[in-house]
Design a protein around this motif. Structure first.
Motif, short mmCIF file in Angstrom:
data_model
loop_
_atom_site.label_atom_id
_atom_site.label_comp_id
_atom_site.label_asym_id
_atom_site.label_seq_id
_atom_site.Cartn_x
_atom_site.Cartn_y
_atom_site.Cartn_z
N PHE B 172 0.85 -1.19 0.00
CA PHE B 172 0.00 0.00 0.00
C PHE B 172 0.89 1.24 0.00
N PRO B 173 0.65 2.20 -0.92
CA PRO B 173 1.40 3.45 -0.83
C PRO B 173 1.02 4.18 0.46
N LYS B 174 2.02 4.74 1.15
CA LYS B 174 1.72 5.52 2.35
C LYS B 174 0.88 6.74 1.96
N ALA B 175 -0.02 7.14 2.84
CA ALA B 175 -0.87 8.30 2.56
C ALA B 175 -0.01 9.56 2.46
N PRO B 176 -0.20 10.38 1.40
CA PRO B 176 0.50 11.66 1.36
C PRO B 176 0.08 12.49 2.57
N GLU B 177 1.00 13.34 3.06
CA GLU B 177 0.70 14.07 4.31
C GLU B 177 -0.52 14.98 4.21
N ASP B 178 -0.76 15.53 3.00
CA ASP B 178 -1.89 16.46 2.87
C ASP B 178 -3.18 15.77 2.44
N ALA B 179 -3.18 14.46 2.36
CA ALA B 179 -4.39 13.76 1.91
C ALA B 179 -5.40 13.62 3.05
N VAL B 180 -6.69 13.73 2.69
CA VAL B 180 -7.76 13.54 3.67
C VAL B 180 -8.64 12.39 3.17
N PHE B 181 -9.03 11.48 4.08
CA PHE B 181 -9.78 10.30 3.67
C PHE B 181 -11.14 10.23 4.35
N ALA B 182 -12.07 9.55 3.70
CA ALA B 182 -13.36 9.26 4.33
C ALA B 182 -13.78 7.86 3.92
N PHE B 183 -14.44 7.16 4.84
CA PHE B 183 -14.96 5.82 4.53
C PHE B 183 -16.41 5.77 4.97
N LYS B 184 -17.29 5.30 4.08
CA LYS B 184 -18.72 5.19 4.41
C LYS B 184 -19.22 3.85 3.94
N GLU B 185 -20.08 3.25 4.75
CA GLU B 185 -20.69 2.01 4.24
C GLU B 185 -22.10 1.88 4.78
N PHE B 186 -22.97 1.29 3.94
CA PHE B 186 -24.33 0.99 4.39
C PHE B 186 -24.47 -0.50 4.58
N HIS B 187 -24.89 -0.89 5.80
CA HIS B 187 -25.16 -2.30 6.10
C HIS B 187 -26.33 -2.34 7.06
N ARG B 188 -26.96 -3.50 7.18
CA ARG B 188 -28.12 -3.63 8.08
C ARG B 188 -27.67 -3.58 9.53
N ARG B 189 -26.61 -4.34 9.85
CA ARG B 189 -26.07 -4.35 11.21
C ARG B 189 -24.57 -4.23 11.10
N HIS B 190 -23.93 -3.72 12.15
CA HIS B 190 -22.47 -3.64 12.13
C HIS B 190 -21.90 -5.05 11.92
N GLY B 191 -20.95 -5.17 10.99
CA GLY B 191 -20.30 -6.46 10.76
C GLY B 191 -20.92 -7.25 9.62
N ASP B 192 -22.14 -6.88 9.20
CA ASP B 192 -22.73 -7.55 8.04
C ASP B 192 -21.97 -7.14 6.79
N PHE B 193 -22.17 -7.92 5.72
CA PHE B 193 -21.60 -7.53 4.44
C PHE B 193 -22.17 -6.16 4.06
N ALA B 194 -21.30 -5.31 3.50
CA ALA B 194 -21.77 -3.99 3.08
C ALA B 194 -22.73 -4.15 1.90
N VAL B 195 -23.80 -3.37 1.90
CA VAL B 195 -24.64 -3.29 0.70
C VAL B 195 -23.90 -2.41 -0.31
N VAL B 196 -23.49 -1.23 0.15
CA VAL B 196 -22.64 -0.34 -0.65
C VAL B 196 -21.56 0.22 0.28
N ALA B 197 -20.32 0.25 -0.19
CA ALA B 197 -19.22 0.83 0.60
C ALA B 197 -18.45 1.81 -0.28
N LEU B 198 -18.04 2.93 0.31
CA LEU B 198 -17.32 3.95 -0.44
C LEU B 198 -16.10 4.42 0.32
N ALA B 199 -15.05 4.73 -0.43
CA ALA B 199 -13.87 5.34 0.17
C ALA B 199 -13.49 6.55 -0.67
#
Lengths: 170, 272
Positions: B172-199
């Motif tokens: 994995f390339p290391k994150a550039p210092e000025d990069a900002v990240f977000a992760f979102k996912e929709f699932h029925r319960r925590h730990g379930d397979f994601a219906v849709v996941a975004l990064a």
């Protein structure tokens, strides 16, 4: 490197709740079935057999894992802990068991061994969790009776009792 | 159900595993954590002649950060990566995404390489590998090759890994210092397979967005200087390009709507 043939039962040895045990397993035998049928340790329950329900959760070298997603032969040389090892030597309940008892946190009891083993690791790493954190931590264990409220309360009580026990002993 | 019969070998090195794969080819399956393979064996969806267990091979476990890259040995467990002290500094996206992979009990066994080789279209690690443009290193008796995320995962549960190849390291390339990240996912319960996941990743004026759970594999787009209503237009176009399909968890239309909705939230979260 040693190939274990499919149709032969092979010697498997590990420690179960501190005691050295051994038995024989074909490579395909699940650890759950080895514990129950070969060793007679029937406290570990079999639920879904694909890692979803959490009833078969045990501790493998101190970490909670699904024993239905492991082969008995993979446990060779490991340290395994199950529900049979939780109570004190005199038979008295551990703080986690006591809290489940006092909070009516089980009905049929089928999911209980898996929950107790999961929470044994969880509370060791997170001695002071919030209610929300406990709910997330419980997401890997299904209970179809209680509705979870009593289980969450029991885990919060157990966390408190364990903190007090820790405070008293140090 | 119980697995069908197979021979079992626990290997101690990459060389031993590669030798066995060369001998047995597609009659063998590699098992590391087994958190996807064991359910498939229990349900008899796969019937290998030989199971090659790499979980105890010391050289297939561990994390190294050198220069601009973090190299993770393929059989490193997801929880070992989550506990790695360099994670937040070097791979902040993974620090956000890893807690969504199954439950802590499955992350105790499940491995980084295993998730990537299983190549579920909605799973988190392939999504992160695609967004970050990571590389999978494959070894066989024929030699070593490195495949970019895009060339590695080619479809639903399908990778370009050949039957005689073993995934050994993930870079994995290391994150550039000025990069900002977000992760979102929709699932029925925590730990379930994601219906849709975004990064999402924002670096200077560029936004990159990866979407899992809609197409056959994670897909990535990037835009420069995206602002205001152009964000909605870009997300709408991306959603239609992904298409998606109906299943028991959600319709294709619902998945596309999640791309628009969660995409907007993810991009907003990275805004300066």
């Amino acid at each position: 490197m040693n190939l274990l043939e499919s149709n032969i039962r092979h010697l498997v040895r590990f420690t179960l709740n501190g005691a050295q045990v051994e038995g024989y397993a074909e490579p395909r035998l699940l650890l759950t079935d080895f514990l129950r049928h070969e060793l007679g340790a029937t406290g570990t329950h079999v639920g879904c057999e694909h890692g979803v329900c959490g009833a078969c959760t045990i501790l493998l070298d101190g970490r909670a894992v699904r024993s239905c997603l492991m082969l008995a032969v993979q446990a060779e040389g490991a340290a395994i802990e199950t529900i049979e090892g939780l109570a004190h030597e005199d038979g008295g309940f551990s703080p986690l068991q006591q809290a489940f008892h006092e909070n009516f946190a089980l009905q049929c009891g089928y999911c209980t061994p898996g929950i107790l083993m999961s929470m044994t690791e969880y509370l060791r790493d997170n001695p002071n969790p919030t209610k929300k954190e406990v709910r997330v931590a419980l997401s890997g264990n299904l209970c179809r009776c209680t509705g979870y409220h009593e289980i969450v309360n029991a885990i919060l009580d157990a966390a408190k009792a364990l903190r007090e026990e820790d405070g008293a002993s140090s | 159900m119980k697995p069908p019969r197979f021979d079992y070998v626990r290997v101690e090195s990459i060389e031993q595993a590669v030798e066995l794969l060369a001998q047995h080819g597609d009659e063998a399956r590699v098992i590391a954590g087994g958190q996807s393979l064991m359910p498939m064996l229990n349900m008899r969806l796969v019937r290998p002649q030989v199971l090659i267990d790499i979980a105890k091979a010391a050289e297939l476990s561990g994390i190294k950060a050198n220069g601009k890259v973090v190299s993770i040995a393929a059989a490193t467990t997801q929880n070992a990566l989550l506990r790695w002290q360099g994670l937040r500094a070097h791979l902040p996206l993974l620090a956000q995404a890893l807690p969504h992979i199954g439950h802590f009990q499955t992350r105790n066994r499940g491995t980084v390489g295993g998730s990537l080789c299983h190549a579920d279209p909605s799973s988190e690690l392939p999504l992160c590998l695609a967004l970050l443009e990571g590389v999978v290193e494959l070894r066989s008796r024929r030699g070593t090759r490195r495949l970019a995320a895009r060339d590695f995962q080619v479809g639903v549960l399908t990778t370009a890994k050949q039957a005689d190849e073993l995934a050994t390291r993930i870079h994995f390339p290391k994150a550039p210092e000025d990069a900002v990240f977000a992760f979102k996912e929709f699932h029925r319960r925590h730990g379930d397979f994601a219906v849709v996941a975004l990064a999402a990743m924002r670096c200077e004026n560029t936004v990159r967005l990866a979407v899992g759970g809609v197409g056959d594999r994670p897909e990535v787009r990037s835009w420069d200087g995206l602002q205001g209503s152009a964000i909605d237009d870009a997300l709408n176009e991306f959603a239609w390009q992904l298409g998606g399909s109906d299943d028991i968890h959600a319709t294709a239309r619902y998945r596309r709507e999640q791309v628009r909705h969660l995409g907007r939230l993810a991009i907003a979260e990275t805004a300066p």
